[in-house]
Scaffold this motif. Structure first.
Motif, PDB file in Angstrom:
ATOM      1  N   GLY A 122      49.179  40.855  48.261  1.00  0.00           N
ATOM      2  CA  GLY A 122      47.845  40.536  48.758  1.00  0.00           C
ATOM      3  C   GLY A 122      46.725  41.349  48.167  1.00  0.00           C
ATOM      4  N   ARG A 123      47.027  42.153  47.120  1.00  0.00           N
ATOM      5  CA  ARG A 123      45.995  42.981  46.506  1.00  0.00           C
ATOM      6  C   ARG A 123      45.380  42.282  45.293  1.00  0.00           C
ATOM      7  NH1 ARG A 123      49.840  46.769  48.253  1.00  0.00           N
ATOM      8  NH2 ARG A 123      51.062  46.619  46.330  1.00  0.00           N
ATOM      9  N   ASP A 124      44.052  42.210  45.238  1.00  0.00           N
ATOM     10  CA  ASP A 124      43.376  41.673  44.069  1.00  0.00           C
ATOM     11  C   ASP A 124      43.576  42.612  42.888  1.00  0.00           C
ATOM     12  OD1 ASP A 124      42.443  39.546  45.544  1.00  0.00           O
ATOM     13  OD2 ASP A 124      40.438  40.399  45.852  1.00  0.00           O
ATOM     14  N   VAL A 125      43.716  42.033  41.706  1.00  0.00           N
ATOM     15  CA  VAL A 125      43.903  42.806  40.476  1.00  0.00           C
ATOM     16  C   VAL A 125      42.821  42.390  39.486  1.00  0.00           C
ATOM     17  CG1 VAL A 125      45.402  43.202  38.490  1.00  0.00           C
ATOM     18  CG2 VAL A 125      46.386  43.056  40.788  1.00  0.00           C
ATOM     19  N   ALA A 126      42.046  43.352  39.012  1.00  0.00           N
ATOM     20  CA  ALA A 126      41.008  43.078  38.019  1.00  0.00           C
ATOM     21  C   ALA A 126      41.416  43.710  36.688  1.00  0.00           C
ATOM     22  CB  ALA A 126      39.667  43.646  38.473  1.00  0.00           C
ATOM     23  N   ILE A 127      41.495  42.889  35.651  1.00  0.00           N
ATOM     24  CA  ILE A 127      41.832  43.387  34.312  1.00  0.00           C
ATOM     25  C   ILE A 127      40.551  43.526  33.513  1.00  0.00           C
ATOM     26  CG2 ILE A 127      43.123  42.932  32.201  1.00  0.00           C
ATOM     27  CD1 ILE A 127      45.125  41.359  33.833  1.00  0.00           C
ATOM     28  N   LEU A 128      40.243  44.748  33.104  1.00  0.00           N
ATOM     29  CA  LEU A 128      39.027  45.018  32.357  1.00  0.00           C
ATOM     30  C   LEU A 128      39.229  44.569  30.906  1.00  0.00           C
ATOM     31  CD1 LEU A 128      38.947  46.858  34.895  1.00  0.00           C
ATOM     32  CD2 LEU A 128      37.747  48.551  33.511  1.00  0.00           C
TER      33      LEU A 128
END
Length: 265
Positions: A122-128
């Motif tokens: 349930g954790r959002d993951v942001a890839i830079l």
């Protein structure tokens, strides 16, 4: 019970409640375009995602920080959210070498598995992503492995080439000009052939390939129009005519621009 009052539905039996499917909420995978280098070129949407995502992924060379992470220095001050992914190889082997291909495939498979654990919890993951996530971005390799399993949002960013031609003060296309984007890793003959068949060009990923690129431009008759941009929009930015550059040294974050000369009413 008063007249007209609705009867609430009966509570389900214990056996029925246990059979009801549980609602599973997964995290969202974000590909965040970080722009060409100058933090002020970040979009409002990118800033909002970076501020709230609990897992912030950035690619890097072993023992170093990636450029995308450096762009975010002014925003990110919580090391607990950072999730670095160190490439097994960068320039040690050519990209078509069998060992390079196998190592990168395993690297992306493993990284996708680790991120799937976060997303599944349930954790959002942001890839830079430097520039734009869908333009030569490493993000795409993880997107391909995860897009059918989790929600995805791609946040577009200013591309490196756009930042470079802007800082060079060089309009890249006029009228009906055709623009060709070329990786410098292509063979010399292919570079020359493509350059002869276009009106304007951007040649990316220079590094040690600059001598080959210079020769291809000369063969195509375009050397006089070529502009060299090093670290465009970043610290240490350098812009000059390629013909005036006295050496063939170039970092990875450099490119050659060949502006078009099309219709100008």
């Amino acid at each position: 019970m008063e007249a007209g009052e609705r009867i609430p539905p009966a509570a389900p039996a214990a056996s029925e409640a246990s059979e009801a499917p549980a609602t599973v909420t997964t995290g969202t995978l974000y590909g965040v375009g970080m722009g060409p280098g100058e933090p002020e070129y970040l979009t409002v949407r990118a800033m909002r995602v970076l501020e709230r995502a609990p897992v912030l992924v950035h690619f890097c060379k072993k023992g170093r920080r990636g450029n995308a992470r450096t762009i975010a220095d002014a925003i990110l001050r919580d090391p607990a959210r950072e999730f670095p992914l160190a490439y097994p190889y960068t320039t040690e082997l050519p990209p078509d070498h069998a060992d390079y291909v196998a190592a990168l495939a395993a690297f992306y498979d493993d990284a996708a598995g680790q991120l799937a654990d976060h997303l599944g919890a349930g954790r959002d993951v942001a890839i830079l992503s430097e520039g734009d996530p869908f333009f030569y971005g490493s993000f795409m390799h993880l997107w391909r492995r995860l897009k059918d399993r989790f929600p995805v949002e791609v946040v577009p960013g200013v591309t490196g080439m756009s930042g470079c031609w802007t800082r060079a003060g060089t309009p890249i296309t006029w009228g009906d000009d055709v623009l060709t984007v070329l990786p410098a890793t292509l063979p010399a003959a292919t570079l020359a052939e493509r350059l002869r068949g276009t009106d304007a060009a951007v040649i990316m990923k220079l590094g040690r390939h600059l001598p080959k690129v210079r020769a291809a431009l000369a063969e195509a008759g375009l050397l006089a129009r070529a502009v060299y941009v090093e670290r465009g929009t970043m610290a240490g930015e350098r812009v000059q005519a390629l013909a005036d550059k006295p050496d063939d040294e170039a970092p990875y974050f450099s490119m050659v621009l060949v502006p078009g000369e099309g219709r100008r009413p």
